[in-house]
Design a protein around this motif. Structure first.
Motif, mmCIF file in Angstrom:
data_model
loop_
_atom_site.group_PDB
_atom_site.id
_atom_site.type_symbol
_atom_site.label_atom_id
_atom_site.label_comp_id
_atom_site.label_asym_id
_atom_site.label_seq_id
_atom_site.Cartn_x
_atom_site.Cartn_y
_atom_site.Cartn_z
ATOM 1 N N UNK A 24 0.828 -1.209 0.000
ATOM 2 C CA UNK A 24 0.000 0.000 0.000
ATOM 3 C C UNK A 24 0.860 1.255 0.000
ATOM 4 N N UNK A 25 1.919 1.274 0.827
ATOM 5 C CA UNK A 25 2.815 2.442 0.874
ATOM 6 C C UNK A 25 3.546 2.592 -0.456
ATOM 7 N N UNK A 26 3.978 1.460 -1.028
ATOM 8 C CA UNK A 26 4.664 1.516 -2.331
ATOM 9 C C UNK A 26 3.744 2.078 -3.403
ATOM 10 N N UNK A 27 2.467 1.671 -3.347
ATOM 11 C CA UNK A 27 1.504 2.230 -4.303
ATOM 12 C C UNK A 27 1.312 3.718 -4.112
ATOM 13 N N UNK A 28 1.284 4.172 -2.847
ATOM 14 C CA UNK A 28 1.140 5.606 -2.579
ATOM 15 C C UNK A 28 2.353 6.375 -3.097
ATOM 16 N N UNK A 29 3.544 5.851 -2.824
ATOM 17 C CA UNK A 29 4.771 6.534 -3.284
ATOM 18 C C UNK A 29 4.818 6.576 -4.809
ATOM 19 N N UNK A 30 4.445 5.446 -5.445
ATOM 20 C CA UNK A 30 4.439 5.411 -6.907
ATOM 21 C C UNK A 30 3.430 6.417 -7.465
ATOM 22 N N UNK A 31 2.277 6.527 -6.807
ATOM 23 C CA UNK A 31 1.260 7.470 -7.278
ATOM 24 C C UNK A 31 1.714 8.907 -7.083
ATOM 25 N N UNK A 32 2.399 9.186 -5.963
ATOM 26 C CA UNK A 32 2.897 10.549 -5.719
ATOM 27 C C UNK A 32 3.937 10.925 -6.761
ATOM 28 N N UNK A 33 4.858 9.992 -7.041
ATOM 29 C CA UNK A 33 5.908 10.299 -8.016
ATOM 30 C C UNK A 33 5.342 10.396 -9.430
ATOM 31 N N UNK A 34 4.334 9.578 -9.721
ATOM 32 C CA UNK A 34 3.726 9.630 -11.055
ATOM 33 C C UNK A 34 2.800 10.824 -11.216
ATOM 34 N N UNK A 35 2.358 11.437 -10.080
ATOM 35 C CA UNK A 35 1.454 12.595 -10.130
ATOM 36 C C UNK A 35 0.191 12.267 -10.931
ATOM 37 N N UNK A 36 -0.327 11.057 -10.737
ATOM 38 C CA UNK A 36 -1.502 10.612 -11.489
ATOM 39 C C UNK A 36 -2.698 10.563 -10.549
ATOM 40 N N UNK A 37 -3.776 11.333 -10.816
ATOM 41 C CA UNK A 37 -4.966 11.280 -9.957
ATOM 42 C C UNK A 37 -5.594 9.893 -9.908
ATOM 43 N N UNK A 38 -5.590 9.189 -11.035
ATOM 44 C CA UNK A 38 -6.186 7.855 -11.057
ATOM 45 C C UNK A 38 -5.412 6.906 -10.151
ATOM 46 N N UNK A 39 -4.083 6.956 -10.227
ATOM 47 C CA UNK A 39 -3.260 6.103 -9.373
ATOM 48 C C UNK A 39 -3.419 6.484 -7.907
ATOM 49 N N UNK A 40 -3.541 7.788 -7.625
ATOM 50 C CA UNK A 40 -3.768 8.224 -6.249
ATOM 51 C C UNK A 40 -5.093 7.683 -5.721
ATOM 52 N N UNK A 41 -6.124 7.752 -6.543
ATOM 53 C CA UNK A 41 -7.441 7.261 -6.131
ATOM 54 C C UNK A 41 -7.386 5.766 -5.822
ATOM 55 N N UNK A 42 -6.733 5.004 -6.689
ATOM 56 C CA UNK A 42 -6.632 3.565 -6.464
ATOM 57 C C UNK A 42 -5.782 3.243 -5.246
ATOM 58 N N UNK A 43 -4.664 3.978 -5.077
ATOM 59 C CA UNK A 43 -3.760 3.696 -3.954
ATOM 60 C C UNK A 43 -4.420 4.034 -2.615
ATOM 61 N N UNK A 44 -5.192 5.115 -2.568
ATOM 62 C CA UNK A 44 -5.826 5.514 -1.311
ATOM 63 C C UNK A 44 -6.961 4.582 -0.894
ATOM 64 N N UNK A 45 -7.419 3.742 -1.792
ATOM 65 C CA UNK A 45 -8.439 2.764 -1.399
ATOM 66 C C UNK A 45 -7.881 1.706 -0.443
ATOM 67 N N UNK A 46 -6.557 1.573 -0.398
ATOM 68 C CA UNK A 46 -5.923 0.582 0.474
ATOM 69 C C UNK A 46 -5.211 1.238 1.653
ATOM 70 N N UNK A 47 -5.593 2.457 1.983
ATOM 71 C CA UNK A 47 -4.919 3.141 3.087
ATOM 72 C C UNK A 47 -5.243 2.499 4.440
ATOM 73 N N UNK A 48 -6.347 1.739 4.528
ATOM 74 C CA UNK A 48 -6.660 1.048 5.784
ATOM 75 C C UNK A 48 -5.659 -0.060 6.085
ATOM 76 N N UNK A 49 -4.851 -0.453 5.088
ATOM 77 C CA UNK A 49 -3.835 -1.481 5.310
ATOM 78 C C UNK A 49 -2.624 -0.928 6.049
ATOM 79 N N UNK A 50 -2.508 0.399 6.127
ATOM 80 C CA UNK A 50 -1.339 1.031 6.749
ATOM 81 C C UNK A 50 -1.627 1.217 8.232
ATOM 82 N N UNK A 51 -0.747 0.688 9.089
ATOM 83 C CA UNK A 51 -0.956 0.770 10.532
ATOM 84 C C UNK A 51 -0.710 2.189 11.037
ATOM 85 N N UNK A 52 0.392 2.797 10.617
ATOM 86 C CA UNK A 52 0.750 4.135 11.081
ATOM 87 C C UNK A 52 0.041 5.175 10.215
#
Length: 646
Positions: free
Chosen positions: A347-375
């Motif tokens: 999930x964190x790797x997806x968030x970092x990849x989405x931030x670096x890619x600056x893609x709204x679609x990737x951000x939307x998909x990556x944030x759907x798994x933010x509940x997997x992140x403990x911190x």
């Protein structure tokens, strides 16, 4: 005007230098060029400022993810220049930079002072902050050395038997105490902390000397095997320390060849191996390290789920691990945590990849798994949420501009979105969701451009009608009204195509079209009257022409008075009271609620009649914030009905 321009020192210097040519055309061109170069709209400056702010926020988010202190400080300095102190990302970056500086100082102090508790807490803080580097290796190595030193001192203090004392002293002789060298940033062997000079070591040597002076207990050689067997049969309650102590005593008494002692040594070897795996899994779980946990669980798999235990026949027997066994429970907990850590890492790797890619679609998909992140304070999660909030803000503005049918604003928002994100296509294709059900990433800009051209066609028809009224151009009026009647207002459909918009009134119901129709009808009446008068004599024709001019002048005067009356009523209706009690209204409010084509002329005539008062510059500058004041003493006697009957 030249006098007004010369009031500015920038243009006055230009005029003084070039007036020697004595050519007014040359001076005028120079002035026009200087004006065009110097004037920039507030909107353009604001967009440039917003672009720089967005770039700074992006750099801050990347610096937060990378944990780069120097870059954080540089971007924080830029953030102060761009007035980003109130932005959440600025506050997060500043807190992180302060935490990293405090952490580095605390690490240096802990390494220098050799504080075990301080090093343990700093390692946990470093894992939470995500700070990696040589400090972690040095801290772990020094912490292990300190813990080994504490354990060795404990063994030296607690050793009483000959074997325990000899083993502890042998370890003390081989042990090397380490300390941190801040100059070379390495660990070196301490010269001031020699193990053989410890008080515990000296006391152990003295006790060993006393043991040698006493007679050994021969009776223990006969009693010890029975004691070992009883301990092995009660293996569920036996601890590793007790088993080690019995084995050490048996070796000291020379019972290494005894079958019971061999069984004890074999069982102890298995239990130590099992304990090592359990400790490795727990340490990896505490560190939340995927690599260490994977390695420990792989080592646990070598047991094949088989546990060994001693039997009454003096042999080791096998059984399967079951729930309730420490080894089984720890492995199950570690396996579950490893799965969760892998999901968190993905999930964190997806968030970092989405931030670096600056893609709204990737951000939307990556944030759907933010509940997997403990911190939930993870910088990648915080940066992704901040960036997606920026996208939602721009998306809402784009939707508002589409609803308001403003093509220039739509194109400007798309350009701004392209500066914040990867490109226009990635921004537009995801921003149109909500208006359109599904958008192809390669066709989003084409859909928006088609809608903008449709809106520009509407504006072009209205502009042609205004130009026709201004110039009294009958062809312009006829063609404009004809196009207005044929023109169908459309909106973006769910499939991305233009469909008729039933919620908007037809173009023919606009006030501009009605005014144009009225002007066209008046010109048609004049033509018909001219044709009828053409059948009379020359003298009669001149007389009728004069009468027509007078009637037209009278109608024009009545029309102007009617417009002034509407202006006064609008100011009374939409205006607000200022501190002096007078009614005031902004020019932009009047432009939105009245016919903007004739508004400036009506305002000038109303001022001549002393119904209103305003600064003449607001009409020439074209801003909508200029204030117009209603002179109540004159306007109170003015009513719409009276002027219509004038």
């Amino acid at each position: 005007e030249k006098d007004e321009v010369e009031q500015s020192f920038h243009f006055q210097d230009c005029v003084m230098k070039k007036s020697a040519y004595n050519n007014p055309n040359t001076t005028l061109r120079i002035l026009q060029k200087a004006v065009r170069r110097s004037l920039r709209t507030a909107a353009e400056k604001q967009r440039e400022f917003d672009r720089l702010r967005g770039l700074c926020i992006r750099n801050l988010s990347e610096a937060v993810v990378d944990r780069h202190l120097l870059r954080l400080r540089e971007e924080l300095k830029k953030g102060i220049e761009l007035q980003l102190e109130s932005h959440p990302m600025y506050g997060r970056a500043k807190l992180l930079a302060d935490d990293i500086e405090k952490f580095q100082k605390a690490v240096l102090d802990a390494l220098t002072s050799r504080e075990a508790k301080g090093l343990e807490s700093l390692l946990q803080v470093g894992v939470k902050l995500g700070i990696k580097g040589n400090w972690e290796k040095l801290a772990r190595e020094l912490l292990a050395n300190i813990q080994e030193e504490i354990l060795l001192k404990s063994q030296l203090s607690e050793a009483n038997s000959r074997f325990e004392l000899e083993a502890a002293l042998a370890k003390a002789k081989e042990f090397k105490a380490l300390e941190y060298d801040p100059n070379d940033d390495v660990l070196i062997i301490s010269k001031s902390n020699e193990p053989m000079k410890w008080p515990e070591t000296l006391a152990a040597q003295e006790r060993l000397k006393q043991v040698f002076e006493q007679n050994p207990d021969i009776k223990a050689q006969g009693e010890l095997p029975e004691k070992i067997l009883a301990m092995l049969l009660d293996f569920e309650n036996a601890t590793l320390e007790e088993l080690r102590r019995l084995l050490s005593e048996a070796m000291r008494l020379g019972l290494a060849d005894d079958p019971i002692v061999k069984l004890l040594a074999e069982y102890l070897k298995f239990k130590e191996r099992e304990k090592k795996v359990i400790d490795a899994i727990r340490a990896a779980m505490k560190q939340r390290s995927i690599e260490a946990l994977t390695s420990a669980l792989d080592e646990a798999k070598t047991f094949n789920g088989i546990c060994k235990y001693p039997g009454k026949d003096g042999k080791l027997h096998d059984r399967k691990y079951v729930e309730g066994d420490e080894f089984f429970d720890v492995c199950a907990e570690g396996t579950a945590l490893l799965k969760a850590l892998k999901e968190e890492k993905a999930a964190i790797k997806g968030l970092v990849r989405a931030i670096k890619a600056r893609s709204p679609k990737m951000l939307d998909l990556a944030l759907r798994y933010k509940h997997k992140i403990f911190d939930k304070r993870n910088p990648a999660l915080f940066g992704a949420e901040s960036l997606y909030k920026e996208f939602e803000r721009q998306r809402d503005q784009l939707h508002s501009a589409i609803d308001e049918r403003k093509p220039r604003v739509i194109r400007a928002l798309i350009r701004d979105g392209a500066t914040h994100f990867a490109n226009e296509e990635s921004f537009v294709s995801h921003a149109l969701l909500g208006i359109i059900d599904d958008v192809d990433e390669n066709k989003g800009s084409q859909i928006v451009e088609t809608f903008c051209k449709h809106c520009e066609s509407e504006l072009r028809i209205l502009a042609r009608l205004k130009m026709g009224m201004k110039r009294s151009n009958e062809p312009y009026l006829r063609s404009g009204i004809k196009e207005a009647k044929k023109f169908v207002l459309k909106k973006l459909g769910k499939d991305g195509k233009l469909v008729p918009n039933d919620k908007l009134e037809p173009l023919t119901e606009r006030q501009v079209v009605k005014d144009a129709q009225m002007v066209l009808d008046s010109r048609g009446g004049q033509k018909i009257e001219g044709k009828v008068d053409g059948k009379t004599s020359h003298g009669r024709r001149n007389s009728n022409a004069s009468l027509g001019v007078a009637n037209n002048a009278q109608k024009g005067k009545v029309w102007v008075n009617k417009q002034i009356a509407e202006l006064v009523d609008t100011i009374k209706k939409l205006g607000v009271k200022d501190p002096s009690g007078s009614t005031t209204v902004k020019l932009g409010v009047l432009q939105d609620n009245m016919n903007s084509f004739v508004l400036k002329g009506v305002i000038r005539r109303a001022k001549r009649k002393k119904f209103i008062d305003f600064d003449p510059e607001i009409l020439s500058l074209g801003g909508g914030n200029g204030m117009i004041k209603l002179l109540d003493e004159k306007a109170e006697t003015w009513t719409s009905k009276a002027q219509l009957n004038y």
